[in-house]
Scaffold this active site. Structure first.
Site, PDB file in Angstrom:
ATOM      1  N   SER A 183       0.812  -1.199   0.000  1.00 31.09           N
ATOM      2  CA  SER A 183       0.000   0.000   0.000  1.00 31.09           C
ATOM      3  C   SER A 183       0.862   1.274   0.000  1.00 31.09           C
ATOM      4  O   SER A 183       1.587   1.520  -0.958  1.00 31.09           O
ATOM      5  CB  SER A 183      -0.943  -0.070   1.205  1.00 31.09           C
ATOM      6  OG  SER A 183      -1.845   0.988   1.181  1.00 31.09           O
ATOM      7  N   HIS A 388      -7.583  -5.420   0.620  1.00 31.21           N
ATOM      8  CA  HIS A 388      -6.359  -4.625   0.780  1.00 31.21           C
ATOM      9  C   HIS A 388      -5.463  -5.105   1.929  1.00 31.21           C
ATOM     10  O   HIS A 388      -4.254  -5.250   1.769  1.00 31.21           O
ATOM     11  CB  HIS A 388      -6.757  -3.170   0.998  1.00 31.21           C
ATOM     12  CG  HIS A 388      -5.644  -2.200   0.771  1.00 31.21           C
ATOM     13  ND1 HIS A 388      -5.116  -1.950  -0.477  1.00 31.21           N
ATOM     14  CD2 HIS A 388      -4.951  -1.415   1.623  1.00 31.21           C
ATOM     15  CE1 HIS A 388      -4.154  -1.056  -0.373  1.00 31.21           C
ATOM     16  NE2 HIS A 388      -4.024  -0.711   0.888  1.00 31.21           N
TER      17      HIS A 388
END
Ligand SMILES: *[C@@H]1O[C@H](CO)[C@@H](O)[C@H](O)[C@H]1NC(C)=O
Ligand SMILES: *[C@@H]1O[C@H](CO)[C@@H](O)[C@H](O)[C@H]1NC(C)=O
Length: 412
Positions: A183, A388
């Site tokens: 990320s 995620h």
């Protein structure tokens, strides 16, 4: 001795998980009969404690950036199951609101740091300015000086990563590192290698887990609302914290209705801002890990880091922080902030992404890969529920994602 003082300090300062949260955890079937004291003990461990409790060697280093931030690096020099070192150095960089803990939190033979160490890598884990391990400065006090928090992921990429990587290269004597980021750990990488292209040669290969550059196709409701309200800034900043990103309870409650279900794990998770931002799937979540997860996330970020992502959602650009017209003229000499020159990212990059990821949408990942100077390939993690944060905490990550990282590393 120094190490113990360090640990004790952090344990006292940060491991203050709310008793109400622990009581909620206790109500889960997984924790029936576990006392509050035992649960609390689980939440008091730091990264070096956790590494040592798994029987791995652990080292801690501090580096100071040119602008005075004192950053902590954690290291596992060799895995306990490794026959010998392979002479390679891995550098792992965490995502927003997280810390080096992400790479070890799921435990030995599951966390990427342990797996790499067992493969013979010398594993270093960075901590970005402002998180619990890098919350210090030579002159500024994070609790008192607003100025401490005047940074976004631009500074993490342009200053923190180069400082940490140079330290690792000097300490180990190798010319380049094997980089994996999650990320924001990928965003800051693209900032570094486009803004300071001389750092490309210090990267042997980069593997991006849930890569974030462009964000205009992301689907996180929390981020959408933040991005939408980013314009009438004053009101928003009162709700989410002016300097450090610390959303107030009323704000979190109002999001609860958007994302929470009835399942008790879901309720606990959606009170945690990291999961509220990024989403979660019950299928990939190991409930037994929850107390540790709650104790280590969120680990601290600046409000500007969040706002900078909000700007990406609105603009569709991957560019520097937008201070507004007048300030932009002063800082950049242009109305709009400059775009990152992604063609200058010449280090080989591989991208691993998934369809249920609220933040790294396939269209945005594809566009990013197309713009990079040397994107070697994109790989879809084909588990439907995979999201995620599952790249870090998901039950399938050690089986599906990390073997891929190892095999991509070994191509270089
Ligand atoms: C922060 O850094 C200063 C040195 O500038 C040091 O004296 C102090 O002990 C550090 N604080 C923590 C909590 O590590
Ligand atoms: C779930 O987490 C606990 C606590 O960290 C761990 O002992 C257990 O092995 C994990 N289960 C799986 C299937 O990974």
């Amino acid at each position: 001795m120094k190490y113990f003082v360090f640990c004790a300090l952090f344990a006292l300062t940060y491991a203050n998980v709310d008793v109400n949260q622990l009581k909620k955890l206790q109500a889960l079937p997984e924790f029936a009969g576990v006392s509050l004291v035992e649960l609390e003990a689980q939440t008091r461990l730091t990264v070096p404690d956790l590494i040592e409790s798994e029987g791995y060697p652990s080292e801690t280093y501090e580096v100071t950036t040119e602008d005075g931030y004192i950053l902590t690096l954690h290291r596992i020099p060799l895995g306990k199951n490794a026959k010998k070192s392979n002479g390679k150095v891995a550098f792992l960089q965490h995502g927003i609101l997280s810390s080096s803990c992400d790479w070890i939190i799921t435990g030995s033979s599951k966390g990427l740091a342990y797996i790499l160490a067992d493969e013979g890598y010398d594993v270093w884990m960075g901590n970005a300015r402002g998180n619990r391990y890098s919350r210090n400065h030579t002159t500024l006090n994070p609790d008192k000086d607003s100025k401490f928090w005047k940074f976004s992921w631009h500074q993490i990429g342009a200053i923190d990563l180069p400082t940490m990587i140079d330290f690792v290269l000097e300490k180990t004597g190798v010319p380049s590192v094997y980089y994996a980021g999650h990320s924001q750990g990928t965003t800051s990488f693209f900032v570094m290698t486009s803004f300071k292209p001389e750092y490309n040669e210090k990267i042997k290969v980069q593997v991006s887990l849930a890569p974030i550059g462009f964000m205009n196709h992301m689907t996180s409701p929390f981020f959408r609302i933040l991005a939408f309200w980013g314009k009438p800034l004053g009101l928003l900043l009162d709700l989410i914290g002016v300097d450090e990103f610390l959303p107030n309870n009323a704000f979190m409650d109002s999001f609860g209705s958007v994302i929470c279900g009835d399942h008790s794990i879901t309720q606990i998770l959606c009170e945690n801002v990291l999961f509220a931002l990024c989403g979660f799937s019950n299928k990939e979540m190991n409930a037994t890990l929850l107390p540790t997860l709650m104790a280590h996330t969120p680990a601290g970020s600046s409000t500007r880091q969040i706002m900078h992502y909000g700007q990406e959602i609105n603009s569709g650009h991957f560019r520097q922080y937008d201070f507004g017209l007048i300030e932009n003229e002063k800082v950049y000499k242009t109305h709009s902030p400059p775009d990152y020159k992604l063609s200058q990212v010449t280090a080989p990059v591989y991208m691993l992404y998934s369809h249920n990821d609220w933040l790294a949408a396939e269209k945005d990942v594809t566009r990013l890969c197309d713009k990079l100077g040397n994107c070697k390939g994109m790989f879809l993690i084909s588990i439907e529920a995979f999201n995620h944060l599952d790249f870090m905490y998901g039950l399938s990550a050690p089986k599906i994602v990390y073997p891929k990282v190892i095999s991509l590393f070994s191509r270089h």
